[in-house]
Design an enzyme around this catalytic site. Structure first.
Site, mmCIF file in Angstrom:
data_model
loop_
_atom_site.group_PDB
_atom_site.id
_atom_site.type_symbol
_atom_site.label_atom_id
_atom_site.label_comp_id
_atom_site.label_asym_id
_atom_site.label_seq_id
_atom_site.Cartn_x
_atom_site.Cartn_y
_atom_site.Cartn_z
ATOM 1 C CB CYS A 120 -10.191 0.523 -0.191
ATOM 2 S SG CYS A 120 -10.963 2.155 -0.106
ATOM 3 C CB CYS A 121 -5.383 1.146 -2.380
ATOM 4 S SG CYS A 121 -5.004 1.956 -0.820
ATOM 5 C CB CYS A 203 -7.574 8.334 2.230
ATOM 6 S SG CYS A 203 -7.690 8.134 0.436
ATOM 7 C CB CYS A 206 -5.933 5.065 5.228
ATOM 8 S SG CYS A 206 -7.328 4.076 4.666
ATOM 9 C CB CYS A 229 -1.760 3.461 -2.147
ATOM 10 S SG CYS A 229 -0.829 4.329 -3.430
#
Length: 233
Positions: A120-121, A203, A206, A229
């Site tokens: 995702c990062c 985010c 997270c 990240c």
């Protein structure tokens, strides 16, 4: 100094025996050296606010990139608006990923950040920053040595192999208390989440309040072994 001809022997000797612990001197050198090619990648945490204020003294129309993952706290978006109003010449770009959240979910499944946070990062942060820094000789980061064990060896100027660039880190010698002292003294805007236990803000999905007062990043990806990240690996 460029990525292609990096030589540690040519790094300038910046004094830290001054009011900004070398930060302003580093910024002056960096903007003189790289000009409009220098980009500040800002997450708009409190260190970012301090850096923006210092940068405004050197280059009021500096380029600032915010990695717009689509998953940030509303307080972060509101802060960006306040910062833009205070520094109207600042060129703030909200850099979005190539995939919307809906497209990411259709390809990789819902809530990828829970199952594969590194992926995702990569999609929402690393790849967009690679695009933003394409052709840029250097970029600015608000890393401080005190933030975490993984950042204790950060220098003012760093060879960044991930982005084929020079990473400029003016705040490496600042402490958390010194950052806040400056922000309070200058009456600068900052994210109100800092006041309720969030020293490091990423985010929303997270980020939790810090669980360890000695590690400002202990609220990031809580419950996993992930601490970065990937931008600063």
């Amino acid at each position: 100094m460029r990525f292609e001809n990096w030589n540690e022997k040519n790094i300038p000797d910046f004094s830290i025996d001054n009011e900004t612990k070398g930060a302003l001197e580093v910024l002056e050198w960096a903007y003189k050296t790289y000009g409009d090619g220098l980009i500040y990648a800002c997450s708009f945490g409190v260190e970012g606010i301090l850096l923006i204020d210092l940068i405004s003294k050197v280059k009021p129309d500096a380029k600032v990139v915010f990695l717009e993952t689509g998953l940030h706290f509303k307080e972060t978006y509101e802060l960006i608006d306040r910062v833009q109003a205070k520094y109207p010449s600042l060129q703030i770009e909200k850099k979005t990923p190539s995939l919307t959240l809906e497209e990411q979910a259709s390809i990789h499944g819902d809530e990828l950040w829970k199952r594969e946070p590194n992926k995702c990062c990569n999609i929402r942060k690393i790849l967009p920053l690679q695009e933003a820094l394409k052709g840029a000789p250097a970029w600015v980061s608000g890393l401080r040595r005190e933030q975490s064990p993984s950042r204790q060896k950060t220098e003012f100027l760093n060879l960044d192999n991930k982005f084929s660039s020079i990473k400029v880190c003016p705040l490496i010698h600042w402490t958390w208390k010194e950052v806040w002292r400056y922000v309070y003294y200058k009456n600068l805007p900052y994210n109100p989440l800092h006041d309720i236990g969030y020293p490091s803000i990423g985010c929303e999905v997270c980020t939790l309040p810090a669980s360890n007062s000695s590690d400002s990043r202990s609220g990031r990806w809580s419950g996993s072994q992930k601490t970065e990240c990937g931008l600063h690996d």
